[in-house]
Motif scaffolding. Structure first.
Motif, PDB file in Angstrom:
ATOM      1  N   ASN A   1       0.709  -1.189   0.030  1.00 47.53           N
ATOM      2  CA  ASN A   1       0.078   0.018  -0.005  1.00 47.53           C
ATOM      3  C   ASN A   1       0.878   1.084   0.222  1.00 47.53           C
ATOM      4  O   ASN A   1       1.500   1.564   0.983  1.00 47.53           O
ATOM      5  CB  ASN A   1      -0.800   0.065   1.175  1.00 47.53           C
ATOM      6  CG  ASN A   1      -1.880   1.201   1.177  1.00 47.53           C
ATOM      7  OD1 ASN A   1      -1.665   2.019   0.551  1.00 47.53           O
ATOM      8  ND2 ASN A   1      -3.072   1.056   2.075  1.00 47.53           N
TER       9      ASN A   1
ATOM     10  N   GLU B   1       0.914   3.831   2.723  1.00 47.82           N
ATOM     11  CA  GLU B   1       1.263   3.495   4.052  1.00 47.82           C
ATOM     12  C   GLU B   1       2.868   3.416   4.298  1.00 47.82           C
ATOM     13  O   GLU B   1       3.335   2.599   4.573  1.00 47.82           O
ATOM     14  CB  GLU B   1       0.798   2.136   4.317  1.00 47.82           C
ATOM     15  CG  GLU B   1      -0.740   2.224   4.656  1.00 47.82           C
ATOM     16  CD  GLU B   1      -1.269   3.335   5.782  1.00 47.82           C
ATOM     17  OE1 GLU B   1      -0.634   3.545   6.911  1.00 47.82           O
ATOM     18  OE2 GLU B   1      -2.314   3.667   5.479  1.00 47.82           O
ATOM     19  N   ARG B   2       3.455   4.467   3.594  1.00 47.87           N
ATOM     20  CA  ARG B   2       5.033   4.654   3.618  1.00 47.87           C
ATOM     21  C   ARG B   2       5.387   6.139   4.164  1.00 47.87           C
ATOM     22  O   ARG B   2       6.603   6.401   3.848  1.00 47.87           O
ATOM     23  CB  ARG B   2       5.545   4.482   2.180  1.00 47.87           C
ATOM     24  CG  ARG B   2       5.343   2.919   1.633  1.00 47.87           C
ATOM     25  CD  ARG B   2       6.004   3.017   0.397  1.00 47.87           C
ATOM     26  NE  ARG B   2       6.353   1.686  -0.018  1.00 47.87           N
ATOM     27  CZ  ARG B   2       7.348   1.280  -0.866  1.00 47.87           C
ATOM     28  NH1 ARG B   2       8.054   1.968  -1.640  1.00 47.87           N
ATOM     29  NH2 ARG B   2       7.249  -0.133  -1.533  1.00 47.87           N
ATOM     30  N   ASN B   3       4.810   6.632   5.046  1.00 40.62           N
ATOM     31  CA  ASN B   3       5.279   7.827   5.644  1.00 40.62           C
ATOM     32  C   ASN B   3       6.033   7.639   6.756  1.00 40.62           C
ATOM     33  O   ASN B   3       6.522   8.405   7.731  1.00 40.62           O
ATOM     34  CB  ASN B   3       4.187   8.818   5.876  1.00 40.62           C
ATOM     35  CG  ASN B   3       2.732   8.084   6.469  1.00 40.62           C
ATOM     36  OD1 ASN B   3       3.243   6.942   7.044  1.00 40.62           O
ATOM     37  ND2 ASN B   3       1.817   8.869   6.811  1.00 40.62           N
ATOM     38  N   SER B   4       6.159   6.370   7.424  1.00 48.73           N
ATOM     39  CA  SER B   4       6.918   6.161   8.555  1.00 48.73           C
ATOM     40  C   SER B   4       7.444   4.576   8.529  1.00 48.73           C
ATOM     41  O   SER B   4       6.838   3.899   7.919  1.00 48.73           O
ATOM     42  CB  SER B   4       6.169   6.465   9.954  1.00 48.73           C
ATOM     43  OG  SER B   4       5.194   5.322  10.118  1.00 48.73           O
TER      44      SER B   4
ATOM     45  N   ASP C   1       7.437   2.548  11.130  1.00 49.20           N
ATOM     46  CA  ASP C   1       6.489   1.583  11.810  1.00 49.20           C
ATOM     47  C   ASP C   1       5.090   1.259  10.653  1.00 49.20           C
ATOM     48  O   ASP C   1       4.743   0.014  10.901  1.00 49.20           O
ATOM     49  CB  ASP C   1       5.956   2.188  13.068  1.00 49.20           C
ATOM     50  CG  ASP C   1       6.881   2.301  13.969  1.00 49.20           C
ATOM     51  OD1 ASP C   1       7.847   1.583  13.902  1.00 49.20           O
ATOM     52  OD2 ASP C   1       6.977   3.445  14.988  1.00 49.20           O
ATOM     53  N   LYS C   2       4.577   2.382  10.048  1.00 52.91           N
ATOM     54  CA  LYS C   2       3.689   2.041   9.252  1.00 52.91           C
ATOM     55  C   LYS C   2       4.084   1.058   7.975  1.00 52.91           C
ATOM     56  O   LYS C   2       3.407   0.226   7.372  1.00 52.91           O
ATOM     57  CB  LYS C   2       3.219   3.194   8.463  1.00 52.91           C
ATOM     58  CG  LYS C   2       2.082   3.997   9.622  1.00 52.91           C
ATOM     59  CD  LYS C   2       1.122   5.109   8.971  1.00 52.91           C
ATOM     60  CE  LYS C   2       0.462   5.999  10.124  1.00 52.91           C
ATOM     61  NZ  LYS C   2      -0.358   6.985   9.385  1.00 52.91           N
TER      62      LYS C   2
ATOM     63  N   TRP D   1       6.372  -0.969   8.336  1.00 52.59           N
ATOM     64  CA  TRP D   1       6.720  -2.504   8.793  1.00 52.59           C
ATOM     65  C   TRP D   1       5.292  -3.170   8.694  1.00 52.59           C
ATOM     66  O   TRP D   1       5.126  -4.222   8.261  1.00 52.59           O
ATOM     67  CB  TRP D   1       7.086  -2.430  10.199  1.00 52.59           C
ATOM     68  CG  TRP D   1       6.947  -3.814  10.891  1.00 52.59           C
ATOM     69  CD1 TRP D   1       6.358  -3.762  12.162  1.00 52.59           C
ATOM     70  CD2 TRP D   1       7.555  -5.014  10.595  1.00 52.59           C
ATOM     71  NE1 TRP D   1       6.320  -5.033  12.650  1.00 52.59           N
ATOM     72  CE2 TRP D   1       7.122  -5.856  11.440  1.00 52.59           C
ATOM     73  CE3 TRP D   1       8.108  -5.443   9.618  1.00 52.59           C
ATOM     74  CZ2 TRP D   1       7.299  -7.159  11.634  1.00 52.59           C
ATOM     75  CZ3 TRP D   1       8.536  -6.958   9.691  1.00 52.59           C
ATOM     76  CH2 TRP D   1       7.996  -7.691  10.505  1.00 52.59           C
ATOM     77  N   LEU D   2       4.310  -2.484   9.148  1.00 51.41           N
ATOM     78  CA  LEU D   2       2.798  -3.072   9.492  1.00 51.41           C
ATOM     79  C   LEU D   2       2.578  -3.444   7.685  1.00 51.41           C
ATOM     80  O   LEU D   2       1.713  -4.336   7.564  1.00 51.41           O
ATOM     81  CB  LEU D   2       1.939  -2.365   9.949  1.00 51.41           C
ATOM     82  CG  LEU D   2       2.095  -2.069  11.463  1.00 51.41           C
ATOM     83  CD1 LEU D   2       1.063  -1.005  12.012  1.00 51.41           C
ATOM     84  CD2 LEU D   2       1.925  -3.227  12.240  1.00 51.41           C
ATOM     85  N   ASN D   3       2.638  -2.463   6.910  1.00 53.04           N
ATOM     86  CA  ASN D   3       2.332  -2.819   5.504  1.00 53.04           C
ATOM     87  C   ASN D   3       3.001  -3.944   4.902  1.00 53.04           C
ATOM     88  O   ASN D   3       2.221  -5.023   4.517  1.00 53.04           O
ATOM     89  CB  ASN D   3       2.726  -1.344   4.765  1.00 53.04           C
ATOM     90  CG  ASN D   3       2.215  -1.564   3.292  1.00 53.04           C
ATOM     91  OD1 ASN D   3       1.392  -2.289   2.912  1.00 53.04           O
ATOM     92  ND2 ASN D   3       2.336  -0.539   2.734  1.00 53.04           N
TER      93      ASN D   3
END
Length: 346
Positions: free
Chosen positions: A296, A299-302, A304-305, A307-309
């Motif tokens: 996604n 969902e690449r602005n951090s 942590d996000k 990693w979840l992605n």
């Protein structure tokens, strides 16, 4: 009076002229009837007598700027130095010849030989020893059956950047959309951060992803072997599964080798001897690309996000995709053999 603007005769007009001529009409009378110049009528009748057809003869076209010998010379120059640009090849050609050819002429000549300008693929540097080892591995494993590959756990690490991607990314766009935002790969200075992960794949599923914080050394990798790779490999494939890893220095450290040797001695695992510098053979390399294209992008602005992605995308990989890549090992081995141990299209 004839039409002021001359145009080519249609097929119907030519047939009419021929029919009138066969009816014993004079050329001058035919010209008056069809309202065409006498010379045009005469040429049409003459063409029909010579070819028994009213179709146009093949035109010679504009003379070629360069001859066959010049074309072969351009091909040879390009083969000798594949990285020469079109401008350089054109300049060198014009210096040594009396005629002056344009870039488009040189480009057409090279295209006639099937030599097209393309982006060079990035592949690991292979030494003669690497080529020999990779070829030997391919010959030893090309006859493996699916049930043998079904016992292998393929493992690897990969890095995913928050912005952009080092993997080649394709977009479908119109000619004037090159700089449209939805057709671009955004970049930032210094990469904007990344997430390093370790994972494994087999025909029965995937291992849990391991997020690697900081530098991955032999101690971190040893911990992955103890707590992630071997336990999950055994859970997915059973005792005595085949464990694949590349020849990264931390993998081949004595600390990790001794641990795997002890587990191999107890029958828990069989270590596959993998040729160095051979990502073309490893199906998990293709799996990283598969994951990257399905992330996604919003969902690449951090980290942590990100990693979840990654974790969500990894866990949603269908088994049929895993089997597709793993069962491609036979064809990968065949490709290496065909390339005599060199690089392949995988």
């Amino acid at each position: 009076m004839f039409p002021s603007k001359q145009r080519e005769l249609t097929s119907e007009e030519r047939i009419e002229i021929v029919v009138l001529h066969q009816q014993k009409n004079s050329l001058r009378k035919i010209a008056a009837l069809v309202r065409r110049p006498l010379s045009t009528v005469a040429d049409t009748v003459k063409r029909y007598k010579n070819t028994n057809s009213v179709a146009n003869l093949k035109r010679s076209g504009r003379p070629r700027k360069i001859n066959n010998s010049d074309s072969r010379y351009l091909k040879l120059c390009s083969i000798r130095s594949r990285r020469k640009t079109l401008s350089v090849i054109t300049e060198e050609f014009n210096i040594g010849h009396k005629i002056s050819a344009s870039r488009s002429v040189v480009n057409r000549a090279l295209h006639s030989w099937g030599m097209l300008g393309r982006v060079a693929c990035r592949k690991p540097l292979l030494s003669p020893r690497n080529i020999k080892t990779q070829l030997l591995f391919a010959k030893e494993h090309v006859k493996w059956k699916k049930k043998q590959w079904a016992k292998v756990l393929f493992t690897d690490e990969s890095k995913f950047d928050l912005f952009g991607s080092k993997r080649r990314t394709y977009v479908r766009r119109f000619k004037n959309e090159r700089f449209e935002s939805n057709c671009l790969i955004p970049t930032v200075k210094h990469g904007g951060g990344n997430v390093m992960i370790w994972g494994g794949i087999c025909v029965n599923g995937v291992t849990r992803l391991k997020r690697i914080e900081g530098i991955m050394d032999k101690k971190v990798y040893h911990s992955i072997l103890v707590h992630r790779a071997l336990p999950e490999g055994k859970k997915l494939l059973g005792k005595g599964f085949v464990f694949q890893e590349d020849n990264d220095p931390k993998h081949s450290s004595l600390f990790c080798r001794n641990y795997l040797a002890s587990k191999e001695k107890s029958g828990d695992v069989v270590r596959m001897v993998w040729p160095p510098q051979s990502p073309d053979l490893n199906p998990i390399e293709s799996m990283w690309d598969y994951v990257d294209t399905r992330l996604n992008k919003t969902e690449r602005n951090s980290q942590d996000k990100m990693w979840l992605n990654l974790e969500a995308t990894w866990n949603s990989i269908p088994k049929k995709i895993l089997r597709k890549y793993i069962y491609s090992m036979k064809n990968r081995c065949k490709a290496v053999i065909h390339a005599k141990g060199g690089h392949t299209s995988y």
